[in-house]
Scaffold this motif. Structure first.
Motif, PDB file in Angstrom:
ATOM      1  N   GLU A   1      -5.375   4.539   7.890  1.00  0.00           N
ATOM      2  CA  GLU A   1      -4.689   3.582   6.751  1.00  0.00           C
ATOM      3  C   GLU A   1      -4.616   2.324   7.913  1.00  0.00           C
ATOM      4  O   GLU A   1      -3.257   3.109   8.910  1.00  0.00           O
ATOM      5  CB  GLU A   1      -3.852   3.768   6.062  1.00  0.00           C
ATOM      6  CG  GLU A   1      -4.279   3.741   4.423  1.00  0.00           C
ATOM      7  CD  GLU A   1      -4.192   3.878   3.667  1.00  0.00           C
ATOM      8  OE1 GLU A   1      -3.909   3.595   2.822  1.00  0.00           O
ATOM      9  OE2 GLU A   1      -2.187   3.668   3.360  1.00  0.00           O
ATOM     10  N   ARG A   2      -4.776   0.960   7.445  1.00  0.00           N
ATOM     11  CA  ARG A   2      -4.074  -0.088   8.859  1.00  0.00           C
ATOM     12  C   ARG A   2      -3.304  -0.506   7.911  1.00  0.00           C
ATOM     13  O   ARG A   2      -3.670  -1.254   6.921  1.00  0.00           O
ATOM     14  CB  ARG A   2      -5.060  -0.810   9.000  1.00  0.00           C
ATOM     15  CG  ARG A   2      -4.068  -2.131  10.501  1.00  0.00           C
ATOM     16  CD  ARG A   2      -4.981  -3.285  10.793  1.00  0.00           C
ATOM     17  NE  ARG A   2      -5.194  -3.542   9.580  1.00  0.00           N
ATOM     18  CZ  ARG A   2      -6.233  -4.900  10.053  1.00  0.00           C
ATOM     19  NH1 ARG A   2      -6.877  -5.015  11.145  1.00  0.00           N
ATOM     20  NH2 ARG A   2      -6.551  -5.695   8.964  1.00  0.00           N
ATOM     21  N   ILE A   3      -1.594  -0.663   8.066  1.00  0.00           N
ATOM     22  CA  ILE A   3      -0.439  -1.532   7.702  1.00  0.00           C
ATOM     23  C   ILE A   3      -0.320  -2.638   8.128  1.00  0.00           C
ATOM     24  O   ILE A   3       0.311  -1.892   9.280  1.00  0.00           O
ATOM     25  CB  ILE A   3       0.333  -0.565   6.938  1.00  0.00           C
ATOM     26  CG1 ILE A   3      -0.810   0.789   6.396  1.00  0.00           C
ATOM     27  CG2 ILE A   3       0.867  -1.616   6.010  1.00  0.00           C
ATOM     28  CD1 ILE A   3       0.756   1.645   6.243  1.00  0.00           C
ATOM     29  N   VAL A   4      -0.620  -3.642   7.863  1.00  0.00           N
ATOM     30  CA  VAL A   4      -0.468  -4.924   8.295  1.00  0.00           C
ATOM     31  C   VAL A   4       1.340  -5.324   7.734  1.00  0.00           C
ATOM     32  O   VAL A   4       0.669  -6.139   6.756  1.00  0.00           O
ATOM     33  CB  VAL A   4      -1.272  -5.878   8.033  1.00  0.00           C
ATOM     34  CG1 VAL A   4      -0.055  -7.019   9.257  1.00  0.00           C
ATOM     35  CG2 VAL A   4      -2.067  -5.258   9.062  1.00  0.00           C
ATOM     36  N   SER A   5       2.661  -5.523   8.361  1.00  0.00           N
ATOM     37  CA  SER A   5       3.783  -6.051   7.695  1.00  0.00           C
ATOM     38  C   SER A   5       3.736  -7.275   8.207  1.00  0.00           C
ATOM     39  O   SER A   5       4.641  -6.577   9.045  1.00  0.00           O
ATOM     40  CB  SER A   5       4.748  -4.803   8.039  1.00  0.00           C
ATOM     41  OG  SER A   5       4.383  -3.608   7.350  1.00  0.00           O
ATOM     42  N   THR A   6       4.525  -7.863   7.339  1.00  0.00           N
ATOM     43  CA  THR A   6       5.073  -9.439   8.186  1.00  0.00           C
ATOM     44  C   THR A   6       6.612 -10.069   7.479  1.00  0.00           C
ATOM     45  O   THR A   6       6.608 -10.769   6.753  1.00  0.00           O
ATOM     46  CB  THR A   6       3.957 -10.377   7.754  1.00  0.00           C
ATOM     47  OG1 THR A   6       3.701 -10.028   6.133  1.00  0.00           O
ATOM     48  CG2 THR A   6       2.786 -10.052   8.525  1.00  0.00           C
ATOM     49  N   GLY A   7       7.678  -8.813   7.729  1.00  0.00           N
ATOM     50  CA  GLY A   7       8.397  -9.244   7.205  1.00  0.00           C
ATOM     51  C   GLY A   7       8.976  -8.126   5.661  1.00  0.00           C
ATOM     52  O   GLY A   7      10.376  -8.374   5.232  1.00  0.00           O
ATOM     53  N   GLN A   8       8.304  -7.082   5.631  1.00  0.00           N
ATOM     54  CA  GLN A   8       8.322  -6.766   4.941  1.00  0.00           C
ATOM     55  C   GLN A   8       8.864  -5.452   4.536  1.00  0.00           C
ATOM     56  O   GLN A   8       9.096  -5.093   5.647  1.00  0.00           O
ATOM     57  CB  GLN A   8       7.171  -6.471   3.183  1.00  0.00           C
ATOM     58  CG  GLN A   8       6.197  -7.521   3.539  1.00  0.00           C
ATOM     59  CD  GLN A   8       5.171  -8.053   4.193  1.00  0.00           C
ATOM     60  OE1 GLN A   8       5.250  -7.483   4.828  1.00  0.00           O
ATOM     61  NE2 GLN A   8       4.726  -8.604   3.940  1.00  0.00           N
ATOM     62  N   ALA A   9      10.387  -5.171   3.688  1.00  0.00           N
ATOM     63  CA  ALA A   9      10.790  -3.484   3.655  1.00  0.00           C
ATOM     64  C   ALA A   9      10.382  -2.944   2.181  1.00  0.00           C
ATOM     65  O   ALA A   9      10.173  -3.565   1.228  1.00  0.00           O
ATOM     66  CB  ALA A   9      12.441  -4.013   3.643  1.00  0.00           C
ATOM     67  N   SER A  10      11.178  -2.225   2.185  1.00  0.00           N
ATOM     68  CA  SER A  10      11.392  -1.026   1.193  1.00  0.00           C
ATOM     69  C   SER A  10      12.686  -1.129   0.316  1.00  0.00           C
ATOM     70  O   SER A  10      13.085  -2.221   0.531  1.00  0.00           O
ATOM     71  CB  SER A  10      11.598   0.240   0.865  1.00  0.00           C
ATOM     72  OG  SER A  10      10.447   1.621   2.333  1.00  0.00           O
ATOM     73  N   PRO A  11      11.755  -1.725  -1.570  1.00  0.00           N
ATOM     74  CA  PRO A  11      13.163  -2.527  -1.866  1.00  0.00           C
ATOM     75  C   PRO A  11      14.423  -1.305  -1.926  1.00  0.00           C
ATOM     76  O   PRO A  11      13.961  -0.402  -1.908  1.00  0.00           O
ATOM     77  CB  PRO A  11      12.408  -1.935  -2.878  1.00  0.00           C
ATOM     78  CG  PRO A  11      11.032  -2.322  -2.769  1.00  0.00           C
ATOM     79  CD  PRO A  11      10.601  -1.349  -1.959  1.00  0.00           C
ATOM     80  N   PRO A  12      15.347  -2.133  -2.545  1.00  0.00           N
ATOM     81  CA  PRO A  12      16.858  -1.410  -2.640  1.00  0.00           C
ATOM     82  C   PRO A  12      16.153  -0.638  -3.094  1.00  0.00           C
ATOM     83  O   PRO A  12      16.098  -0.658  -4.852  1.00  0.00           O
ATOM     84  CB  PRO A  12      18.094  -2.441  -2.965  1.00  0.00           C
ATOM     85  CG  PRO A  12      16.604  -3.773  -3.372  1.00  0.00           C
ATOM     86  CD  PRO A  12      15.768  -3.656  -2.938  1.00  0.00           C
ATOM     87  N   GLY A  13      16.981   1.098  -2.806  1.00  0.00           N
ATOM     88  CA  GLY A  13      16.680   2.190  -4.171  1.00  0.00           C
ATOM     89  C   GLY A  13      15.871   2.884  -3.605  1.00  0.00           C
ATOM     90  O   GLY A  13      15.894   4.117  -3.965  1.00  0.00           O
ATOM     91  N   PHE A  14      14.727   2.036  -3.331  1.00  0.00           N
ATOM     92  CA  PHE A  14      13.805   3.225  -3.074  1.00  0.00           C
ATOM     93  C   PHE A  14      13.218   4.174  -1.834  1.00  0.00           C
ATOM     94  O   PHE A  14      13.373   3.265  -1.056  1.00  0.00           O
ATOM     95  CB  PHE A  14      12.344   2.144  -3.448  1.00  0.00           C
ATOM     96  CG  PHE A  14      10.940   2.384  -3.221  1.00  0.00           C
ATOM     97  CD1 PHE A  14      10.132   3.250  -3.892  1.00  0.00           C
ATOM     98  CD2 PHE A  14      10.409   3.152  -1.824  1.00  0.00           C
ATOM     99  CE1 PHE A  14       8.913   3.570  -4.381  1.00  0.00           C
ATOM    100  CE2 PHE A  14       9.053   3.556  -1.719  1.00  0.00           C
ATOM    101  CZ  PHE A  14       7.905   3.665  -3.015  1.00  0.00           C
TER     102      PHE A  14
END
Length: 116
Positions: free
Chosen positions: A33-46
């Motif tokens: 997979e190619r994953i493109v992130s633009t400021g995202q993060a895992s949710p708190p506690g995940f």
């Protein structure tokens, strides 16, 4: 055969609600997979707790990756790669805002025999 360029056809570099995930290849026991992130993060506690292994390389941008058993966040910059074993709990603490952090992720089933 289809030619792909991993650094083109990107979403706008504004913060969006979700990462863009493009499946590039899928075979028994293997997915790329190619994953493109633009400021995202895992949710708190995940924490990710995947049944498959994941080899990942950051091609552009920057990110902070944390493993449950570690007390610090690892900084990833372009060219950094790591192999995450199955069920090795981890999370994305942050990705660089305002720019595309492009990941290439290779998911594999460690129980699948590889051809000789």
């Amino acid at each position: 055969m289809t030619l792909h360029n991993l650094l083109t056809d990107l979403p706008p570099c504004a913060i969006t609600s979700a990462e863009r995930i493009d499946e590039l290849l899928s075979r028994p026991g293997l997915r790329v997979e190619r994953i493109v992130s633009t400021g995202q993060a895992s949710p708190p506690g995940f924490w990710y707790d995947q049944a498959e292994g994941e080899w990942v390389v950051l091609l552009s941008g920057a990110a902070g990756l944390r493993f449950e058993h570690e007390d610090h966040t690892r900084l990833l910059v372009p060219g950094d790669c790591l192999d995450i074993p199955p069920h090795y709990r981890h999370r994305v603490e942050w990705t660089a805002p305002g720019t595309a952090s492009i990941w290439l992720a290779v998911f594999y089933n460690s129980g699948s025999p590889w051809p000789a």
